[in-house]
Design a protein around this motif. Structure first.
Motif, mmCIF file in Angstrom:
data_model
loop_
_atom_site.group_PDB
_atom_site.id
_atom_site.type_symbol
_atom_site.label_atom_id
_atom_site.label_comp_id
_atom_site.label_asym_id
_atom_site.label_seq_id
_atom_site.Cartn_x
_atom_site.Cartn_y
_atom_site.Cartn_z
ATOM 1 N N VAL A 82 1.131 -1.787 -0.177
ATOM 2 C CA VAL A 82 -0.425 -0.221 0.043
ATOM 3 C C VAL A 82 1.000 1.771 0.108
ATOM 4 N N ASP A 83 0.606 2.255 -0.889
ATOM 5 C CA ASP A 83 1.260 3.288 -0.988
ATOM 6 C C ASP A 83 0.335 4.496 -0.292
ATOM 7 N N ILE A 84 1.241 5.267 0.984
ATOM 8 C CA ILE A 84 0.766 6.125 1.948
ATOM 9 C C ILE A 84 1.275 7.016 1.990
ATOM 10 N N ALA A 85 0.441 8.599 2.066
ATOM 11 C CA ALA A 85 0.864 9.549 2.038
ATOM 12 C C ALA A 85 1.633 10.462 2.912
ATOM 13 N N ILE A 86 2.501 10.517 4.047
ATOM 14 C CA ILE A 86 2.261 10.676 5.406
ATOM 15 C C ILE A 86 2.767 11.711 5.571
ATOM 16 N N THR A 87 1.530 13.375 5.818
ATOM 17 C CA THR A 87 1.888 14.702 5.771
ATOM 18 C C THR A 87 1.853 15.168 6.839
ATOM 19 N N ASP A 88 1.887 14.147 8.346
ATOM 20 C CA ASP A 88 1.788 14.591 9.580
ATOM 21 C C ASP A 88 2.886 13.430 9.830
ATOM 22 N N LEU A 89 3.996 14.579 11.402
ATOM 23 C CA LEU A 89 4.602 12.743 12.081
ATOM 24 C C LEU A 89 4.556 13.900 13.579
ATOM 25 N N THR A 90 3.966 12.653 14.250
ATOM 26 C CA THR A 90 3.903 13.156 16.485
ATOM 27 C C THR A 90 4.733 11.744 16.370
ATOM 28 N N VAL A 91 5.820 12.032 17.454
ATOM 29 C CA VAL A 91 6.469 11.757 18.502
ATOM 30 C C VAL A 91 6.068 11.751 19.736
ATOM 31 N N ALA A 92 5.057 10.347 20.593
ATOM 32 C CA ALA A 92 4.747 11.284 21.679
ATOM 33 C C ALA A 92 5.575 9.744 22.708
ATOM 34 N N GLY A 93 5.817 11.377 23.319
ATOM 35 C CA GLY A 93 6.192 10.575 24.108
ATOM 36 C C GLY A 93 6.075 10.657 26.050
ATOM 37 N N VAL A 123 -4.838 -6.538 15.802
ATOM 38 C CA VAL A 123 -3.672 -7.064 17.132
ATOM 39 C C VAL A 123 -4.835 -6.431 17.770
ATOM 40 N N ALA A 124 -5.931 -5.965 17.843
ATOM 41 C CA ALA A 124 -5.795 -4.612 19.417
ATOM 42 C C ALA A 124 -6.847 -5.844 20.175
ATOM 43 N N ASP A 125 -7.506 -7.062 19.800
ATOM 44 C CA ASP A 125 -7.735 -7.297 21.122
ATOM 45 C C ASP A 125 -6.353 -7.715 21.896
ATOM 46 N N ALA A 178 -4.439 3.205 21.320
ATOM 47 C CA ALA A 178 -6.050 3.853 20.699
ATOM 48 C C ALA A 178 -6.357 5.184 21.805
ATOM 49 N N ASP A 179 -5.749 5.268 23.071
ATOM 50 C CA ASP A 179 -5.762 6.668 23.738
ATOM 51 C C ASP A 179 -4.511 7.338 23.172
ATOM 52 N N LEU A 180 -3.409 7.044 23.108
ATOM 53 C CA LEU A 180 -2.331 7.904 22.562
ATOM 54 C C LEU A 180 -2.660 8.357 20.889
ATOM 55 N N ALA A 181 -3.353 7.385 20.242
ATOM 56 C CA ALA A 181 -3.806 7.892 19.021
ATOM 57 C C ALA A 181 -4.791 9.309 18.757
ATOM 58 N N GLN A 182 -6.067 8.819 20.372
ATOM 59 C CA GLN A 182 -6.917 9.624 20.550
ATOM 60 C C GLN A 182 -6.129 11.343 20.384
ATOM 61 N N GLY A 183 -5.775 10.903 22.266
ATOM 62 C CA GLY A 183 -5.223 12.401 22.173
ATOM 63 C C GLY A 183 -4.000 12.999 21.264
ATOM 64 N N ALA A 233 1.081 9.850 10.779
ATOM 65 C CA ALA A 233 2.001 8.874 11.901
ATOM 66 C C ALA A 233 2.314 9.247 13.309
ATOM 67 N N MET A 234 2.467 8.542 14.254
ATOM 68 C CA MET A 234 2.428 8.416 15.358
ATOM 69 C C MET A 234 3.358 7.730 15.540
ATOM 70 N N LEU A 235 4.762 7.860 16.079
ATOM 71 C CA LEU A 235 5.855 7.060 17.443
ATOM 72 C C LEU A 235 5.553 6.814 18.482
ATOM 73 N N CYS A 236 5.006 5.734 19.850
ATOM 74 C CA CYS A 236 3.956 5.640 20.832
ATOM 75 C C CYS A 236 5.082 5.181 21.676
ATOM 76 N N GLY A 237 6.181 6.724 21.475
ATOM 77 C CA GLY A 237 7.060 5.354 22.791
ATOM 78 C C GLY A 237 7.687 4.789 22.989
ATOM 79 N N THR A 238 8.480 3.624 24.281
ATOM 80 C CA THR A 238 9.585 3.168 24.402
ATOM 81 C C THR A 238 9.733 2.239 25.370
#
Length: 217
Positions: free
Chosen positions: A10-21, A126-128, A160-165, A173-178
């Protein structure tokens, strides 16, 4: 960017990047880490979690990145991508300049490329069982691969909470912590990362090397 999925590329045009810390699920552990970093001169976050905005051009699928100076290091993180209303899960590295981090965490994240794996999974598959998904990394140290991070997504706030927040929307796109670094945060010239699903018996992997550019004045 083009990603491989179980249903094909799949081709995805990513226009925004968030890094959650500061996304650890154990708030006491997060507060302890904040205090440790404060002793090193790193300013505490204004809120927890905190969503850093970065340029989407930092995302790369290259097997080599250039970094300025020898003070940056990678960290494996779950990656969320939203495209045409569909949420995907992948894997990325929040490469960060640790020397600059003491001046500004936001600046330290913006100056480094963010390598991402080529594969994505549909989030609803994978949500469950997200908490069972394993996240880990290794670094090349003294000529040997050593374990650098190891754990499960149960250590990170629900994605899902991080995506909403963070207001993740189409094209985002969001990197969700480590996870914590085994033996402490430190640089390396090569970095391997892995996201493994023991329920569906599959994994996403990526590896990259860092070319260190000289800091000149």
């Amino acid at each position: 960017m083009q990603f491989d999925t179980p249903g094909g590329p799949v081709d995805i045009a990513i226009t925004d990047l968030t890094v959650a810390g500061w996304t650890g699920r154990d708030r006491a552990a997060v507060d302890h880490h904040i205090a440790e970093l404060a002793e090193l001169g790193v300013a505490p976050p204004s809120q927890v979690p905190l969503y850093y905005r970065c340029g989407p051009e930092l995302l790369t699928q290259s097997a080599r990145i250039d970094v300025l100076g020898a003070d940056s290091s990678g960290e494996a993180e779950p990656l969320l991508v939203m495209a045409e209303g569909k949420l995907w899960l992948g894997l990325g590295s929040d490469q960060t300049d640790r020397a600059l981090e003491a001046h500004s965490v936001a600046h330290s994240k913006q100056v480094c490329p963010k390598p991402v794996a080529r594969a994505l999974w549909a989030f609803d598959e994978v949500a469950d069982h997200l908490d069972q998904i394993e996240l880990g990394s290794k670094i090349l140290e003294n000529g040997e691969w050593v374990s650098y991070q190891k754990g499960t997504l149960a250590a990170i706030r629900p994605l899902a909470d991080l995506a909403q927040g963070g207001g993740l929307a189409d094209g985002g796109a969001m990197l969700c912590g480590t996870l914590g670094a085994i033996g402490g945060v430190r640089p390396a010239t090569r970095f391997r990362m892995r996201l493994a699903d023991p329920v569906l018996n599959r994994e996403i992997t990526a590896e990259y090397e860092m070319r260190v550019l000289p800091v000149v004045a």
